[in-house]
Write a protein that holds these residues in place. Structure first.
Motif, mmCIF file in Angstrom:
data_model
loop_
_atom_site.group_PDB
_atom_site.id
_atom_site.type_symbol
_atom_site.label_atom_id
_atom_site.label_comp_id
_atom_site.label_asym_id
_atom_site.label_seq_id
_atom_site.Cartn_x
_atom_site.Cartn_y
_atom_site.Cartn_z
ATOM 1 N N ALA A 1 6.772 -32.640 -52.439
ATOM 2 C CA ALA A 1 7.596 -31.447 -52.649
ATOM 3 C C ALA A 1 7.365 -30.823 -54.019
ATOM 4 C CB ALA A 1 9.076 -31.805 -52.482
ATOM 5 N N VAL A 2 6.785 -31.583 -54.954
ATOM 6 C CA VAL A 2 6.497 -31.042 -56.280
ATOM 7 C C VAL A 2 5.272 -30.132 -56.197
ATOM 8 C CG1 VAL A 2 5.896 -31.626 -58.666
ATOM 9 C CG2 VAL A 2 7.477 -33.081 -57.374
ATOM 10 N N ILE B 1 16.481 -38.658 -54.425
ATOM 11 C CA ILE B 1 17.755 -39.370 -54.567
ATOM 12 C C ILE B 1 18.697 -39.170 -53.372
ATOM 13 C CG2 ILE B 1 19.865 -39.553 -55.931
ATOM 14 C CD1 ILE B 1 17.465 -41.002 -57.086
ATOM 15 N N PRO B 2 18.941 -37.939 -52.875
ATOM 16 C CA PRO B 2 19.893 -37.809 -51.754
ATOM 17 C C PRO B 2 19.515 -38.616 -50.507
ATOM 18 C CG PRO B 2 19.551 -35.687 -52.805
ATOM 19 C CD PRO B 2 18.540 -36.620 -53.396
ATOM 20 N N PRO B 3 18.274 -38.517 -49.980
ATOM 21 C CA PRO B 3 17.948 -39.370 -48.822
ATOM 22 C C PRO B 3 17.848 -40.852 -49.175
ATOM 23 C CG PRO B 3 16.008 -38.129 -49.500
ATOM 24 C CD PRO B 3 17.165 -37.589 -50.272
ATOM 25 N N MET B 4 17.525 -41.172 -50.438
ATOM 26 C CA MET B 4 17.491 -42.572 -50.853
ATOM 27 C C MET B 4 18.891 -43.181 -50.782
ATOM 28 S SD MET B 4 15.151 -44.762 -52.126
ATOM 29 C CE MET B 4 14.031 -44.086 -53.363
ATOM 30 N N THR B 5 19.917 -42.389 -51.084
ATOM 31 C CA THR B 5 21.293 -42.868 -50.965
ATOM 32 C C THR B 5 21.602 -43.289 -49.542
ATOM 33 O OG1 THR B 5 21.956 -41.367 -52.754
ATOM 34 C CG2 THR B 5 23.695 -42.249 -51.363
ATOM 35 N N SER B 6 21.152 -42.493 -48.586
ATOM 36 C CA SER B 6 21.379 -42.846 -47.181
ATOM 37 C C SER B 6 20.694 -44.153 -46.819
ATOM 38 C CB SER B 6 20.870 -41.713 -46.271
ATOM 39 O OG SER B 6 21.566 -40.512 -46.518
ATOM 40 N N ILE C 1 12.021 -45.929 -47.175
ATOM 41 C CA ILE C 1 11.981 -45.466 -48.568
ATOM 42 C C ILE C 1 10.597 -44.922 -48.910
ATOM 43 C CG2 ILE C 1 12.090 -46.262 -50.971
ATOM 44 C CD1 ILE C 1 14.347 -48.099 -50.186
ATOM 45 N N ALA C 2 9.548 -45.533 -48.365
ATOM 46 C CA ALA C 2 8.187 -45.060 -48.616
ATOM 47 C C ALA C 2 8.019 -43.612 -48.158
ATOM 48 C CB ALA C 2 7.173 -45.962 -47.911
ATOM 49 N N GLU C 3 8.576 -43.271 -47.002
ATOM 50 C CA GLU C 3 8.487 -41.896 -46.521
ATOM 51 C C GLU C 3 9.307 -40.949 -47.392
ATOM 52 O OE1 GLU C 3 6.594 -40.593 -43.374
ATOM 53 O OE2 GLU C 3 5.742 -42.029 -44.800
ATOM 54 N N VAL C 4 10.450 -41.426 -47.881
ATOM 55 C CA VAL C 4 11.258 -40.602 -48.777
ATOM 56 C C VAL C 4 10.488 -40.308 -50.067
ATOM 57 C CG1 VAL C 4 13.355 -40.567 -50.168
ATOM 58 C CG2 VAL C 4 13.447 -41.406 -47.829
ATOM 59 N N VAL C 5 9.855 -41.330 -50.621
ATOM 60 C CA VAL C 5 9.082 -41.155 -51.856
ATOM 61 C C VAL C 5 7.888 -40.242 -51.615
ATOM 62 C CG1 VAL C 5 7.676 -42.359 -53.576
ATOM 63 C CG2 VAL C 5 9.836 -43.357 -52.816
ATOM 64 N N ARG C 6 7.180 -40.452 -50.518
ATOM 65 C CA ARG C 6 6.016 -39.605 -50.215
ATOM 66 C C ARG C 6 6.410 -38.140 -50.097
ATOM 67 N NH1 ARG C 6 4.251 -37.071 -45.989
ATOM 68 N NH2 ARG C 6 5.888 -37.982 -44.684
ATOM 69 N N LEU D 1 9.074 -51.972 -53.393
ATOM 70 C CA LEU D 1 8.021 -51.976 -52.375
ATOM 71 C C LEU D 1 7.865 -50.595 -51.745
ATOM 72 C CD1 LEU D 1 5.971 -53.606 -50.755
ATOM 73 C CD2 LEU D 1 7.811 -54.244 -49.183
ATOM 74 N N GLY D 2 8.985 -49.899 -51.503
ATOM 75 C CA GLY D 2 8.910 -48.568 -50.905
ATOM 76 C C GLY D 2 8.205 -47.571 -51.806
ATOM 77 N N ILE D 3 8.449 -47.651 -53.124
ATOM 78 C CA ILE D 3 7.768 -46.737 -54.047
ATOM 79 C C ILE D 3 6.263 -46.997 -54.040
ATOM 80 C CG2 ILE D 3 7.485 -46.168 -56.495
ATOM 81 C CD1 ILE D 3 10.485 -46.618 -56.823
ATOM 82 N N LEU D 4 5.875 -48.267 -54.046
ATOM 83 C CA LEU D 4 4.444 -48.593 -54.013
ATOM 84 C C LEU D 4 3.793 -48.103 -52.724
ATOM 85 C CD1 LEU D 4 4.435 -52.219 -55.501
ATOM 86 C CD2 LEU D 4 3.689 -50.095 -56.614
ATOM 87 N N ILE D 5 4.445 -48.345 -51.586
ATOM 88 C CA ILE D 5 3.871 -47.912 -50.305
ATOM 89 C C ILE D 5 3.834 -46.387 -50.221
ATOM 90 C CG2 ILE D 5 4.140 -48.006 -47.804
ATOM 91 C CD1 ILE D 5 3.246 -50.618 -49.005
#
Length: 399
Positions: free
Chosen positions: A293-294, A326-331, A283-288, A113-117
Protein backbone atom coordinates in the motif's frame (compact mmCIF):
# COMPACT_ATOMS: atom_id res chain seq x y z
CA UNK A 1 -18.13 50.41 29.36
CA UNK A 2 -20.73 51.03 26.65
CA UNK A 3 -24.09 49.31 27.02
CA UNK A 4 -25.67 47.55 24.03
CA UNK A 5 -28.20 49.74 22.35
CA UNK A 6 -31.91 49.02 22.37
CA UNK A 7 -31.84 48.52 18.60
CA UNK A 8 -29.16 45.80 18.93
CA UNK A 9 -31.18 43.93 21.54
CA UNK A 10 -34.28 44.21 19.44
CA UNK A 11 -32.48 42.85 16.38
CA UNK A 12 -31.37 39.70 18.22
CA UNK A 13 -33.73 36.88 17.15
CA UNK A 14 -35.51 35.20 20.03
CA UNK A 15 -35.96 31.39 19.76
CA UNK A 16 -39.58 30.50 20.25
CA UNK A 17 -40.34 28.18 23.18
CA UNK A 18 -40.31 24.50 22.20
CA UNK A 19 -43.67 22.78 22.33
CA UNK A 20 -44.19 19.09 22.92
CA UNK A 21 -45.68 18.00 19.63
CA UNK A 22 -45.61 14.68 17.79
CA UNK A 23 -44.79 16.63 14.63
CA UNK A 24 -41.46 17.67 16.21
CA UNK A 25 -38.69 15.22 15.01
CA UNK A 26 -36.72 15.75 18.24
CA UNK A 27 -39.67 14.73 20.39
CA UNK A 28 -40.31 11.64 18.26
CA UNK A 29 -36.61 10.64 18.48
CA UNK A 30 -36.66 10.83 22.29
CA UNK A 31 -39.87 8.79 22.49
CA UNK A 32 -38.53 6.10 20.15
CA UNK A 33 -35.29 5.80 22.16
CA UNK A 34 -37.16 5.49 25.44
CA UNK A 35 -39.41 2.80 23.97
CA UNK A 36 -36.38 0.91 22.59
CA UNK A 37 -34.59 0.98 25.96
CA UNK A 38 -37.78 -0.13 27.71
CA UNK A 39 -38.23 -3.02 25.27
CA UNK A 40 -34.64 -4.22 25.76
CA UNK A 41 -35.03 -3.96 29.55
CA UNK A 42 -38.29 -5.91 29.40
CA UNK A 43 -36.69 -8.70 27.37
CA UNK A 44 -33.73 -8.90 29.79
CA UNK A 45 -36.10 -8.97 32.78
CA UNK A 46 -38.17 -11.75 31.22
CA UNK A 47 -35.11 -13.89 30.42
CA UNK A 48 -33.56 -13.44 33.88
CA UNK A 49 -36.81 -14.07 35.78
CA UNK A 50 -37.68 -17.08 33.62
CA UNK A 51 -34.22 -18.55 34.15
CA UNK A 52 -34.35 -18.04 37.93
CA UNK A 53 -37.82 -19.58 38.09
CA UNK A 54 -36.73 -22.69 36.15
CA UNK A 55 -33.61 -23.10 38.30
CA UNK A 56 -35.64 -22.81 41.48
CA UNK A 57 -38.17 -25.34 40.20
CA UNK A 58 -35.34 -27.84 39.67
CA UNK A 59 -33.71 -27.05 43.04
CA UNK A 60 -30.53 -25.78 41.35
CA UNK A 61 -28.63 -23.25 43.43
CA UNK A 62 -27.65 -19.95 41.85
CA UNK A 63 -24.90 -17.46 42.57
CA UNK A 64 -21.11 -17.54 42.70
CA UNK A 65 -20.73 -18.90 46.21
CA UNK A 66 -19.34 -22.15 44.80
CA UNK A 67 -16.10 -20.33 43.92
CA UNK A 68 -14.98 -20.61 47.56
CA UNK A 69 -15.68 -24.33 47.87
CA UNK A 70 -13.00 -26.99 47.58
CA UNK A 71 -12.38 -27.98 43.96
CA UNK A 72 -11.25 -31.55 44.51
CA UNK A 73 -9.61 -31.99 41.10
CA UNK A 74 -6.03 -31.61 39.91
CA UNK A 75 -4.74 -29.49 37.02
CA UNK A 76 -1.92 -30.89 34.90
CA UNK A 77 0.14 -27.70 34.62
CA UNK A 78 0.06 -24.41 36.47
CA UNK A 79 2.26 -21.35 36.85
CA UNK A 80 0.90 -20.67 40.34
CA UNK A 81 0.59 -23.00 43.31
CA UNK A 82 -2.53 -25.15 43.12
CA UNK A 83 -3.77 -28.42 44.58
CA UNK A 84 -7.08 -30.32 44.74
CA UNK A 85 -7.69 -28.85 48.20
CA UNK A 86 -7.82 -25.31 46.77
CA UNK A 87 -11.04 -23.57 45.80
CA UNK A 88 -12.85 -23.50 42.47
CA UNK A 89 -11.99 -19.82 42.23
CA UNK A 90 -8.26 -20.54 42.38
CA UNK A 91 -8.67 -23.31 39.81
CA UNK A 92 -10.34 -20.86 37.43
CA UNK A 93 -7.51 -18.37 37.99
CA UNK A 94 -5.05 -21.14 37.07
CA UNK A 95 -6.98 -21.76 33.85
CA UNK A 96 -7.01 -18.05 33.02
CA UNK A 97 -3.24 -17.77 33.63
CA UNK A 98 -2.66 -20.79 31.37
CA UNK A 99 -4.77 -19.15 28.65
CA UNK A 100 -2.91 -15.84 28.93
CA UNK A 101 0.47 -17.60 28.90
CA UNK A 102 -0.10 -19.47 25.65
CA UNK A 103 -1.89 -16.49 24.03
CA UNK A 104 0.86 -13.96 24.82
CA UNK A 105 3.67 -16.24 23.65
CA UNK A 106 1.75 -17.09 20.49
CA UNK A 107 1.12 -13.39 19.82
CA UNK A 108 4.83 -12.62 19.90
CA UNK A 109 5.90 -15.65 17.86
CA UNK A 110 3.13 -15.32 15.25
CA UNK A 111 3.90 -11.62 14.79
CA UNK A 112 7.61 -12.25 14.23
CA UNK A 113 6.98 -15.21 11.90
CA UNK A 114 4.18 -13.40 10.05
CA UNK A 115 6.38 -10.36 9.37
CA UNK A 116 9.15 -12.57 8.00
CA UNK A 117 6.76 -14.54 5.78
CA UNK A 118 5.03 -11.36 4.60
CA UNK A 119 8.33 -9.77 3.58
CA UNK A 120 9.41 -13.06 1.97
CA UNK A 121 6.28 -12.99 -0.21
CA UNK A 122 7.59 -9.76 -1.75
CA UNK A 123 11.10 -11.12 -2.30
CA UNK A 124 12.55 -10.99 -5.81
CA UNK A 125 14.00 -14.46 -5.23
CA UNK A 126 11.60 -16.84 -6.99
CA UNK A 127 12.16 -19.76 -4.62
CA UNK A 128 11.69 -17.73 -1.42
CA UNK A 129 8.62 -16.03 -2.86
CA UNK A 130 6.98 -19.34 -3.86
CA UNK A 131 7.78 -21.08 -0.58
CA UNK A 132 6.25 -18.19 1.36
CA UNK A 133 3.16 -18.25 -0.87
CA UNK A 134 2.71 -22.01 -0.37
CA UNK A 135 3.07 -21.59 3.39
CA UNK A 136 0.37 -18.91 3.50
CA UNK A 137 -2.08 -20.70 1.24
CA UNK A 138 -1.75 -24.04 3.00
CA UNK A 139 -1.70 -22.91 6.61
CA UNK A 140 -4.56 -20.45 6.48
CA UNK A 141 -6.84 -22.83 4.57
CA UNK A 142 -6.44 -25.79 6.94
CA UNK A 143 -8.78 -25.41 9.96
CA UNK A 144 -7.00 -24.64 13.20
CA UNK A 145 -8.60 -27.57 15.01
CA UNK A 146 -7.16 -29.97 12.42
CA UNK A 147 -3.74 -28.40 12.87
CA UNK A 148 -3.96 -28.83 16.63
CA UNK A 149 -4.78 -32.52 16.23
CA UNK A 150 -1.90 -32.87 13.76
CA UNK A 151 0.74 -31.30 16.00
CA UNK A 152 -0.52 -33.17 19.05
CA UNK A 153 -0.32 -36.47 17.15
CA UNK A 154 3.17 -35.63 15.89
CA UNK A 155 4.41 -35.10 19.45
CA UNK A 156 2.59 -37.90 21.26
CA UNK A 157 2.54 -40.60 18.57
CA UNK A 158 5.64 -40.05 16.42
CA UNK A 159 8.19 -38.83 18.96
CA UNK A 160 10.29 -41.50 20.78
CA UNK A 161 9.98 -42.29 24.47
CA UNK A 162 12.13 -40.60 27.14
CA UNK A 163 14.88 -43.23 26.94
CA UNK A 164 15.27 -42.68 23.18
CA UNK A 165 14.53 -38.92 23.29
CA UNK A 166 16.00 -36.71 20.60
CA UNK A 167 18.87 -34.59 21.88
CA UNK A 168 19.56 -31.85 19.28
CA UNK A 169 21.43 -29.65 21.80
CA UNK A 170 22.97 -30.25 25.21
CA UNK A 171 20.18 -30.17 27.78
CA UNK A 172 17.40 -30.20 25.15
CA UNK A 173 15.33 -33.36 24.89
CA UNK A 174 12.32 -34.03 22.65
CA UNK A 175 10.11 -37.02 23.40
CA UNK A 176 6.45 -38.01 23.52
CA UNK A 177 6.37 -36.48 27.02
CA UNK A 178 7.07 -33.04 25.56
CA UNK A 179 10.13 -30.82 25.42
CA UNK A 180 12.64 -30.61 28.27
CA UNK A 181 14.81 -27.51 28.53
CA UNK A 182 17.45 -26.25 30.96
CA UNK A 183 15.99 -23.96 33.63
CA UNK A 184 17.52 -21.12 35.61
CA UNK A 185 17.19 -21.25 39.38
CA UNK A 186 18.35 -19.03 42.21
CA UNK A 187 17.75 -15.67 43.86
CA UNK A 188 19.44 -13.86 40.97
CA UNK A 189 16.58 -14.75 38.62
CA UNK A 190 14.35 -12.01 40.05
CA UNK A 191 17.17 -9.48 39.71
CA UNK A 192 17.73 -10.52 36.10
CA UNK A 193 14.03 -10.11 35.30
CA UNK A 194 13.97 -6.68 36.91
CA UNK A 195 17.02 -5.74 34.87
CA UNK A 196 15.33 -6.93 31.70
CA UNK A 197 12.20 -4.92 32.52
CA UNK A 198 14.29 -1.82 33.19
CA UNK A 199 16.08 -2.35 29.87
CA UNK A 200 12.74 -2.42 28.02
CA UNK A 201 11.65 0.83 29.67
CA UNK A 202 15.01 2.42 28.82
CA UNK A 203 14.75 1.30 25.19
CA UNK A 204 11.31 2.89 24.87
CA UNK A 205 12.67 6.12 26.31
CA UNK A 206 15.69 6.07 23.99
CA UNK A 207 13.44 5.43 21.00
CA UNK A 208 11.36 8.52 21.77
CA UNK A 209 14.44 10.64 22.45
CA UNK A 210 16.14 9.38 19.27
CA UNK A 211 13.07 10.19 17.17
CA UNK A 212 12.94 13.77 18.47
CA UNK A 213 16.71 14.12 17.97
CA UNK A 214 16.44 12.88 14.40
CA UNK A 215 13.62 15.32 13.62
CA UNK A 216 15.65 18.20 15.05
CA UNK A 217 19.14 17.40 13.71
CA UNK A 218 18.68 14.70 11.08
CA UNK A 219 21.13 12.40 12.88
CA UNK A 220 20.05 8.77 13.33
CA UNK A 221 20.60 7.38 16.80
CA UNK A 222 22.01 3.79 16.78
CA UNK A 223 19.07 2.38 18.71
CA UNK A 224 19.73 -1.26 17.80
CA UNK A 225 23.21 -1.29 19.31
CA UNK A 226 22.05 0.60 22.40
CA UNK A 227 19.11 -1.81 22.81
CA UNK A 228 21.38 -4.85 22.60
CA UNK A 229 23.73 -3.33 25.17
CA UNK A 230 20.86 -2.63 27.56
CA UNK A 231 19.19 -6.02 27.14
CA UNK A 232 22.47 -7.81 27.80
CA UNK A 233 24.11 -5.40 30.25
CA UNK A 234 21.32 -4.64 32.75
CA UNK A 235 20.46 -8.31 33.44
CA UNK A 236 24.18 -9.00 33.95
CA UNK A 237 24.38 -6.08 36.41
CA UNK A 238 21.36 -7.53 38.24
CA UNK A 239 23.01 -10.93 38.34
CA UNK A 240 26.18 -9.46 39.81
CA UNK A 241 24.24 -7.32 42.31
CA UNK A 242 22.45 -10.42 43.63
CA UNK A 243 25.74 -12.12 44.39
CA UNK A 244 25.70 -14.22 41.21
CA UNK A 245 23.46 -16.76 42.94
CA UNK A 246 22.19 -18.47 39.81
CA UNK A 247 22.38 -22.10 38.76
CA UNK A 248 21.43 -23.94 35.62
CA UNK A 249 19.11 -26.87 36.30
CA UNK A 250 19.73 -29.46 33.56
CA UNK A 251 17.11 -32.15 32.87
CA UNK A 252 18.38 -35.66 33.64
CA UNK A 253 16.82 -39.01 32.72
CA UNK A 254 15.87 -40.91 35.88
CA UNK A 255 13.83 -44.06 35.55
CA UNK A 256 11.12 -43.68 32.94
CA UNK A 257 11.12 -39.89 32.69
CA UNK A 258 13.27 -36.77 32.99
CA UNK A 259 13.80 -34.93 36.24
CA UNK A 260 14.65 -31.24 36.61
CA UNK A 261 14.73 -28.53 33.99
CA UNK A 262 11.78 -26.83 32.35
CA UNK A 263 8.99 -28.90 30.79
CA UNK A 264 6.83 -27.96 27.82
CA UNK A 265 4.00 -30.50 27.83
CA UNK A 266 2.74 -31.99 24.55
CA UNK A 267 -0.57 -30.14 24.99
CA UNK A 268 1.10 -26.76 25.47
CA UNK A 269 3.59 -27.34 22.64
CA UNK A 270 0.88 -28.48 20.21
CA UNK A 271 -1.40 -25.54 21.06
CA UNK A 272 1.45 -23.04 20.79
CA UNK A 273 2.60 -24.45 17.45
CA UNK A 274 -0.93 -24.50 16.02
CA UNK A 275 -1.84 -20.97 17.09
CA UNK A 276 1.50 -19.55 15.95
CA UNK A 277 1.56 -21.19 12.52
CA UNK A 278 -2.12 -20.61 11.75
CA UNK A 279 -2.17 -16.96 12.81
CA UNK A 280 1.18 -16.12 11.21
CA UNK A 281 -0.25 -17.02 7.78
CA UNK A 282 -2.94 -14.34 8.16
CA UNK A 283 -0.49 -11.82 9.62
CA UNK A 284 1.82 -12.43 6.65
CA UNK A 285 -0.94 -11.33 4.26
CA UNK A 286 -1.65 -8.28 6.40
CA UNK A 287 2.03 -7.29 6.31
CA UNK A 288 2.32 -7.94 2.57
CA UNK A 289 -0.73 -5.82 1.75
CA UNK A 290 0.44 -3.05 4.08
CA UNK A 291 3.86 -2.86 2.42
CA UNK A 292 2.32 -2.85 -1.06
CA UNK A 293 0.00 0.00 0.00
CA UNK A 294 3.02 2.31 0.36
CA UNK A 295 3.63 4.29 -2.80
CA UNK A 296 6.51 2.83 -4.79
CA UNK A 297 7.88 6.34 -5.22
CA UNK A 298 8.85 6.28 -1.54
CA UNK A 299 11.10 3.28 -2.17
CA UNK A 300 12.62 4.86 -5.27
CA UNK A 301 13.30 8.12 -3.43
CA UNK A 302 14.97 6.29 -0.54
CA UNK A 303 17.07 4.19 -2.93
CA UNK A 304 18.18 7.31 -4.78
CA UNK A 305 19.65 8.57 -1.51
CA UNK A 306 21.91 5.52 -1.37
CA UNK A 307 20.09 3.61 1.37
CA UNK A 308 20.41 -0.15 1.36
CA UNK A 309 17.27 -2.25 0.82
CA UNK A 310 17.18 -3.26 4.47
CA UNK A 311 17.29 0.37 5.63
CA UNK A 312 14.69 1.37 3.05
CA UNK A 313 12.33 -1.27 4.41
CA UNK A 314 12.99 -0.49 8.08
CA UNK A 315 13.18 3.32 7.96
CA UNK A 316 10.88 4.28 5.09
CA UNK A 317 8.44 1.56 4.10
CA UNK A 318 7.46 -0.17 7.36
CA UNK A 319 6.77 3.04 9.36
CA UNK A 320 4.28 4.10 6.69
CA UNK A 321 2.88 0.60 6.25
CA UNK A 322 2.10 0.35 9.98
CA UNK A 323 -0.81 2.75 9.52
CA UNK A 324 -2.39 0.20 7.19
CA UNK A 325 -1.22 -2.90 9.07
CA UNK A 326 -2.33 -2.12 12.64
CA UNK A 327 -6.17 -2.21 12.23
CA UNK A 328 -6.35 -5.68 10.58
CA UNK A 329 -3.52 -6.88 12.85
CA UNK A 330 -5.77 -6.09 15.83
CA UNK A 331 -8.40 -8.42 14.43
CA UNK A 332 -5.82 -11.21 14.09
CA UNK A 333 -4.69 -10.75 17.71
CA UNK A 334 -8.30 -10.98 18.87
CA UNK A 335 -8.87 -14.09 16.75
CA UNK A 336 -5.78 -15.75 18.20
CA UNK A 337 -6.89 -15.05 21.76
CA UNK A 338 -10.35 -16.47 21.14
CA UNK A 339 -9.01 -19.42 19.15
CA UNK A 340 -7.03 -20.47 22.21
CA UNK A 341 -10.33 -21.83 23.57
CA UNK A 342 -9.82 -24.80 21.19
CA UNK A 343 -7.20 -25.99 23.70
CA UNK A 344 -9.91 -28.09 25.35
CA UNK A 345 -9.83 -30.40 22.28
CA UNK A 346 -6.28 -31.57 23.05
CA UNK A 347 -6.51 -31.50 26.83
CA UNK A 348 -4.65 -28.29 27.64
CA UNK A 349 -6.02 -26.91 30.94
CA UNK A 350 -7.09 -23.46 29.80
CA UNK A 351 -9.96 -21.51 31.32
CA UNK A 352 -12.58 -23.26 29.18
CA UNK A 353 -11.37 -26.71 30.24
CA UNK A 354 -11.22 -25.76 33.94
CA UNK A 355 -14.65 -24.10 33.93
CA UNK A 356 -16.16 -27.11 32.13
CA UNK A 357 -14.85 -29.38 34.88
CA UNK A 358 -16.17 -26.96 37.49
CA UNK A 359 -19.69 -26.75 36.10
CA UNK A 360 -19.83 -30.53 35.66
CA UNK A 361 -19.15 -30.92 39.38
CA UNK A 362 -21.25 -28.04 40.68
CA UNK A 363 -24.04 -27.76 38.11
CA UNK A 364 -23.48 -23.98 37.94
CA UNK A 365 -23.66 -23.90 34.14
CA UNK A 366 -24.90 -20.34 33.73
CA UNK A 367 -22.34 -18.91 36.14
CA UNK A 368 -19.58 -20.90 34.44
CA UNK A 369 -20.51 -19.60 30.98
CA UNK A 370 -20.67 -16.06 32.35
CA UNK A 371 -17.15 -16.46 33.79
CA UNK A 372 -15.79 -17.63 30.43
CA UNK A 373 -17.55 -14.81 28.58
CA UNK A 374 -16.30 -12.22 31.07
CA UNK A 375 -12.72 -13.48 30.88
CA UNK A 376 -12.51 -13.44 27.08
CA UNK A 377 -14.38 -10.13 26.90
CA UNK A 378 -11.94 -8.50 29.33
CA UNK A 379 -8.86 -9.82 27.53
CA UNK A 380 -10.20 -8.90 24.09
CA UNK A 381 -11.16 -5.38 25.15
CA UNK A 382 -7.72 -4.90 26.71
CA UNK A 383 -6.04 -5.87 23.44
CA UNK A 384 -8.38 -3.61 21.47
CA UNK A 385 -7.76 -0.62 23.75
CA UNK A 386 -3.98 -1.03 23.50
CA UNK A 387 -3.96 -1.52 19.72
CA UNK A 388 -6.35 1.42 19.17
CA UNK A 389 -4.10 3.60 21.33
CA UNK A 390 -1.07 2.57 19.31
CA UNK A 391 -2.93 3.04 16.03
CA UNK A 392 -3.93 6.57 17.06
CA UNK A 393 -0.37 7.29 18.15
CA UNK A 394 1.16 6.45 14.77
CA UNK A 395 -1.63 8.02 12.70
CA UNK A 396 -0.83 11.01 10.52
CA UNK A 397 -1.86 14.29 12.12
CA UNK A 398 -3.27 16.71 9.55
CA UNK A 399 -2.81 20.42 10.03
Amino acid sequence: MSQPSTQTLAATPQRPPRRLSWNDPGVRAVVYQVLAVAAVGLVIWFLVSNTLHNLAARNIATGFGFLWREAGFAIGESLIDYGPANSYGRAIVVGLVNTLRVALIALVLSTALGILIGIARLSKNWLINRLASIYVEVMRNVPLLIQLFFWYAVITENMPGPRQALNPLPGFFISNRGLKLPALQGNALDWILWGLGLAIVAIIGLHRWGSKRQEATGKVFPLLRAALALVIGLPIIGWLASGASLTLDMPVLKGFNFQGGLTLTPEFAALLAGLTIYTSAFIAEVVRSGIQAVNHGQTEAASSLGLRRGLVLRLVVLPQALRVIIPPMTSQYLNLTKNSSLAVAIGYPDIVSVVNTTLNQTGQAIEGILIIMGAYLTVSLSISIFMNWYNKRIALVER
